[in-house]
Design an enzyme around this catalytic site. Sequence first.
Site, PDB file in Angstrom:
ATOM      1  CG  HIS A  38      -2.062  -0.864   1.190  1.00  0.00           C
ATOM      2  ND1 HIS A  38      -3.169  -0.602   0.429  1.00  0.00           N
ATOM      3  CD2 HIS A  38      -2.320  -2.043   1.824  1.00  0.00           C
ATOM      4  CE1 HIS A  38      -4.053  -1.564   0.574  1.00  0.00           C
ATOM      5  NE2 HIS A  38      -3.566  -2.458   1.416  1.00  0.00           N
ATOM      6  CB  CYS A  65      -1.646   3.336  -5.057  1.00  0.00           C
ATOM      7  SG  CYS A  65      -2.801   1.960  -5.242  1.00  0.00           S
TER       8      CYS A  65
END
EC number: 3.4.21.-
Length: 1062
Positions: A931, A980
């Site tokens: 993440h 991301c």
Amino acid sequence: MPQPAIIAKLEQQLRITIAPFDAPDLKAFMRYGRKGDDNSQYFLKDGKLTGLKLRTLGLKDTSFLEERELAGLQGLYLAENDFSSLQLPGHLQQLRLLHLADNKELKTLEFAGSMPLLEEIDLSDSGIQTLQLPACPALQKLDVSRSKLEAFSFASACPALWWLDLSGNGELRKLKMPAGFKALQYLYLYKSGIQELQINGKLPKLVVLDLEGNQLKQWPEKLLLPEGLETLYLEGNPIENIPETIRGSGERHNSVEDVRQYLLSIIDEDKVEYLHQAKMILVGNGEVGKTSIRLKLLDSKATLPKKKDRTQGLDIVPYELKALSPDLTGLEDAIDFQLNIWDFGGQGKYREVQQLFFSPQSLYLFVTACDDTPEDKESYVTFDYWMSLVHALSYDREQERSSPVIHVVNKIDKERMDIDQTAHNRFGNVEEFHAISCKHLTNFEALRKAIPRVLPKVGQGIFRDQYNEDWLGVMEELQRRQGEHHITYQEYRDEVCKDRLNDGEARAWLRILDRIGTVIYFGENEKLKDWIILNPNWVKQAVFEVIDSGERNPVPQWRFEKQIWSHYSEKEREKLFELLQAYDLAYKQQNAFGEQEFVVPALLEHESPNYQDLLPQEELPLKLRFAFKPILPAGTVNKLMVRLKDYIYRGLMWKDNVVFHHPDSNAYVQVEEDWQEHFIYLSVYGKQPSVIYETVTSTLKDINNDFKNAKFLKELEFTVEGFDGEEWMKKRLLKKAGADFFNFLWEKPGIHYKEEDEKNIMDQVKELIAKNRVGDALEMLKSLVPAHLEAEVLQLISRYSKLQRDSRMGILANNDENVERNRIVSSILNLASEAERDNDHTGLSDSSDQEDETFTNVTDQTKKILFICSSPSGKNLLDFGKEFKSIGIARQLADSRDDYAEPIIKTSVEADDLLHIMTKYQPDILHISLHSSKSKGLYFENNAGQAEPISAEDFKDIIETYASDPDGKGRIETIVLSCCDSEAYGRAITNFADHIVVTKDLFPDKAAVVYAKDFYRMLFNNKDIGFAHRSATSAIKRKKYPSDGFAHPIHEIPFLIKNDDK
């Protein structure tokens, strides 16, 4: 550079050697070697002593810190020593980083005054008991996790603090935080024994608040959850001013949205009211007087019912308790309280269905009578069974206890029988015992008074839970519409809630109303979750009409339409059919004419067909039984019939009995249920019964797990026993006794392995997984792994069983299902690898502490791929299992796969471990799947599995330190940041890698998997990095993923940074 005089002095004083260490900066010095061998080091910056590391030296004396020459220290690393107390002298005012982790004997840490520059304190895994933190205006991170804290305080707010971890301090009791923590993002208080939490001021930047496993009774007054809060854990806290249904239950349950909306809804005290309702359930055998008690509670002059008026299935009526005193409720004024009485009929034919309506946080009246005897074998149930059933089905996971029970013995006016008034002592939830006569009202008033007296045991917030007028208005509207019997969830939202409740609040309110018996909401069932029963009697009546119909199986669909359910609409019948099938009460089939018909096991005849002649008779059948505890839910074999309908042999099924046959075997098994004695018996006929036996047992395990999860049971298990001709013996004793005819109990259907094949565990596991036989892989692994790994395998089996249940019920999104499955597969491969290593064979592991692990079959020319991943608690699960698997598959299919070593995966990686792992494996390609966030960093894990972000600058420090190692490879050929918004992190490390793959937006899991598969397939076939990248983005483009909500088309999100400055 010459050694500072103070270092020589410390070497002489401490009798050690302190070596210089060349690091790019102080943070790199403090990070490097945390798990390495260099325990004594110093760091110079501009010729001045800036960092000192004295680790794992058994130091007890701290007097060396008094040396004034240490005044310029900015980093002090004293982890893993034996200090009992430590006082930092006043001249250490320049300290920025203080690491004291793993000092098990350290009880106190004292500061001489404020610490104006201190940025980080690590006291994790220490023995610290008392900590008074001075003014630390620059402090950014404080970690005192898994220590012994009993008292902790701030002298003032720490405006720069963004990370505070006090988790695992079981005796902390109280935490007070002054106003001014404007930067705090992560507050971890997991299992710290906190009873009182006082937070003054707002926490505007808070992202994670972990309070799980404490004893917090009151939510901090006026503490609203900030908009940016993503994760809130409250499991295990007896919080009185937030209803349990709002807080949710289950380990690591994120309740942030429900709690946020609830706190906002009650902020206006003038619009808040109490609910003051609960469910009271009357259970017991038939004709013991349950209905009489219900009637006499409502009206002491009511006429007692005749036998023909006995309850058929279930009756539901309200019962008002007037003027409950403040002494009982803890409120300021007397209140009225409504109990919704659910009066269950005692007839045996209803027992399977009745279990659906048992619930936690209810008051149970268990009723027996002086003439309650086992003369009617079909209907009579023993005291122990009833109490085991109530104890199990009323278990509340949040409060970790079962609902309270009042044991009532009726008809004491009749001939008195011996009543064991102490029997209820075997069940801790039986609160009171009352012997009464409804006919003469003997002792009835004592029972009437006992009900409100026991009521507080139902739940923590039964008197105190508050809801605003919008929530209560929705309840009143649902009650007004009860005559409609049912509505859809969309009608509930549009016509009842309107704009009063959002979706989260609307569902939470339904769960509460279901618990108190106002409505029935099938929220846990994917097929029924959009159906709300406004009148519980209506759906009860529909189900019992089937049982009371007297029909013989199979029942044609037209008979439901024309006779049994003729007064229901076509759409209602369709939903009712779904209800029967969803709860394994019936299954659908076609007859020889192509007509739909239903088989309802509850309607089966008692008489056994003449089935023995249809089964092999060469030998007597083998006898097995499954012993259930704490109960065997009535109707378990009926559910088995529904789930294994395709294996029922020649329609052989009767009351509580069925015969199964698997087409891949020559064996047959008759299954019989004795729910009162908690046994299921198996008679096994024929040869090679392992396939059908495994089919039956695995399905029973699934039924058990479904029941446990649906009813929130603490436990429901069974053990296997075999009859050797003389006695019943547990499965393990059968093996020791050498009962060869039971060998099939240890065979794994379709898994052909021998004991001498244990050296090839990984190959066998991979083969099964490739065939999508994950369950078989787990069963084989359980038989082959060493004893110290068995618990981990059993945990995986439990997780996989739950995954199958959730998948079958349709309550998992496809993505969530794939993620969990791949995590399980990844864990299986890791365990298989570790099992091989225990047999002195090389394998791959996911343990950073296994120093003998290495890439296999490599030469100097072989390229190595290191896959780093992490999915910390509080974050959505990443599908890194599938991403890593795609790399392995691409390598296996490549012609030039020998040019690359088999990739190694490291999961649950901590930021502090990354440099150590890279240094150990020296990868050519570093693939990182995490993440990440532009503003908060790359999310690694801390020791507790929680999210710990690092900035682009910190990430650069790690990569730069690795590249500067004179004994290492230096630059990395390729780094893939499959995260991301990873562009900033890639730009920060361009000087230390030849090629870097980054992303410029959110990057969906499914796209990451496609990219990895195609990118590595091209690399493994000797294509260059640029071509591999273009091919991978083209593969994503062909998938035509929707780009709504993204700033770029999905295939344009990953891009390649090239650096030719080598």
